[in-house]
Structure formats: C-alpha cells, structure tokens
Design an enzyme around this catalytic site. Sequence first.
Site, PDB file in Angstrom:
ATOM      1  N   LYS A  17       0.872  12.257   5.025  1.00  0.00           N
ATOM      2  CA  LYS A  17       1.217  11.171   5.949  1.00  0.00           C
ATOM      3  C   LYS A  17       1.717   9.941   5.203  1.00  0.00           C
ATOM      4  O   LYS A  17       2.731   9.339   5.556  1.00  0.00           O
ATOM      5  CB  LYS A  17      -0.006  10.826   6.805  1.00  0.00           C
ATOM      6  CG  LYS A  17       0.225   9.734   7.844  1.00  0.00           C
ATOM      7  CD  LYS A  17      -0.188   8.341   7.372  1.00  0.00           C
ATOM      8  CE  LYS A  17      -1.677   8.216   7.168  1.00  0.00           C
ATOM      9  NZ  LYS A  17      -2.087   6.822   6.825  1.00  0.00           N
ATOM     10  N   LYS A  24       0.826  -1.209   0.000  1.00  0.00           N
ATOM     11  CA  LYS A  24       0.000   0.000   0.000  1.00  0.00           C
ATOM     12  C   LYS A  24       0.860   1.258   0.000  1.00  0.00           C
ATOM     13  O   LYS A  24       0.565   2.239  -0.692  1.00  0.00           O
ATOM     14  CB  LYS A  24      -0.922  -0.002   1.214  1.00  0.00           C
ATOM     15  CG  LYS A  24      -1.770   1.271   1.369  1.00  0.00           C
ATOM     16  CD  LYS A  24      -2.733   1.469   0.215  1.00  0.00           C
ATOM     17  CE  LYS A  24      -3.494   2.792   0.317  1.00  0.00           C
ATOM     18  NZ  LYS A  24      -4.337   2.903   1.510  1.00  0.00           N
TER      19      LYS A  24
END
Length: 296
Positions: free
Chosen positions: A238, A170
């Site tokens: 992030k 991911k």
Amino acid sequence: MKVGFVGVGFMGRHMARNVLNGGHEMKVYDLNRDAADEALSLGATWANSPREAAEGSEVIFTSLPTPQVVEEVASGEGGVFSGASRGSALFDLSTTDPTTIQRIATRAEASGIELLDAPVSGGTGGAEAATLCVMVGGDRDTYDRYKPVLDLIGDKVMYCGGLGSGAVCKIVNNLVGLSVGVLLSEAFSMGVKWGVDAQTLYEAVSGSSGNTNSMHGFPNGIFRRNFEPGFALDLAAKDVGLATQLGRELRVPMEMSNIAQQRYIDGQNRGFGRMAAGAVAIVQEERAGVEIAPKQ
C-alpha cells in the site's frame, strides 16, 4: 487533556498506552474491542464509535491501515467529525496520501475542526518505546499546542510544513526503506548462490558502505524464517503504491519504484500479505532458487 484515540492495533495500542501514561484522559475505539484491553486496563474509556471517541475530546488521534479507512472514520456516518467539537484537532497518525488528507481537511474545516497529518515511523518497537519519528503537516499553532502530547508518542517529533507535508515525508521515507528491502533480497540471493554464507555477507555489508537499517532486520527475520508481522507486507504494498501514485500525479518518472511495487504485489499474490514486509525476500528466493539463510 481529553484525548480520543481511534485504532489501537499493532501500532496504535502502544501509542495510546504512552499517552495514557502521560496522565491524559482517553476514550478509545477499534473495530476489534479486544485490541483496546490494555488501554482500558490503564483507565481509558471505551467508545462505541469514532463519533463517541471524538465527543468531548480536545484532540483526536487516528491510527488506521489505509487512506480509505481514514476518510471513512473521519467523515463517514458516525465518524469523528460528527462528534468532535468546534476548535478541536484531529491528528492522523496513519500513512495517508496528501490528496486524501486535503479532501478530509475541507470537511474538517466546515465542521470547525483542525486536521493535521502526523504519520509515524519506527515500527512497533518504536511505538512501544515512544521513540517514533512523528512527521507533522498542518497549522503550526495547532502543532505547537499539542506537541506535548505528540512528545509522548515519539522522541523525534518534527514540523514538516503545511498540510500534507508530513504525509509526503512519510511516503518518501517508506519508499526508500521498502525499495531497499527488495534490492537487498536480490543482492543477498546473488551472494548466497555463489556460495558465500548469508551471515558472512551480512557482517561484510554491515561494516561497509552498503550498510543500511533495512538489512538489520535480517538476523531475526529472514535468517530465522521469522515473518511475524510488525509491519505487514500488505501495508508495504500500500505504501509503495501511494508513492508511485503520487509520482503519476506529479508526472515524476519512477521506474525503480514501480519495480519495487510489483515485487510487493507478487508477494501478495503468493499469499504473503499478512506476513512481515520482509517476506518480500521469499519472492526473490523462489526466483533465484536459493534460501537466504546462514549455513548450519
């Protein structure tokens, strides 16, 4: 199956709904109780804490914004591990770095709970339509046992390997997509500043070798000045940061990735954090002195 679901915000509420529609019992928890209204209307039961959501559940899902929140929800006071039964499983659907996943897994093991990282990709649209890609790392037998539930969340559920493998897949995916977003803003600002219409550029690139999924958000996004969050710029910053952090840990040179990260940080500094990640293009517009929008 008895399911606990913690975090029913932008992504989680859709995933929870699809699991409920699959015929499973569910307890839900979110810091914002209003976020759980849809799940509760479909028969879910409200839990007053992650611990309550985990109590009696065979499998627990977390869909949360940051690794720090995931760790607190899993192993903090009143967290999942304090209520989950031995032999149950926790699937973290969030984007969490592998180091944090490994640390949480050590605590899970001590409680007799199996932890798997299972981050998802496909945005809120994919979450709503149950067409997400679900990238799972962890024990293979546990993955196989709960795959029928995962299949209710996404139509591209895949086993990636040992614990942390899903998280790394991911992180790599988001680094590619989000970095391309920065490059696209630079390329389009150059073309627009020369005088080519932004819509013409879009159509030319769409039919050529530069075609990319990231660009297909332009017509309904930056062209219309629509930056309503589906995936917020704060989350983009992030996620790119997780990639550069992992690169430092592995001593992998990542110069271009660090530039992309700085661009998202610039967007945060300009107050764009709660806007859609595509708002990173505004930073480039300001620097280039052009607006990436079709001519009227």
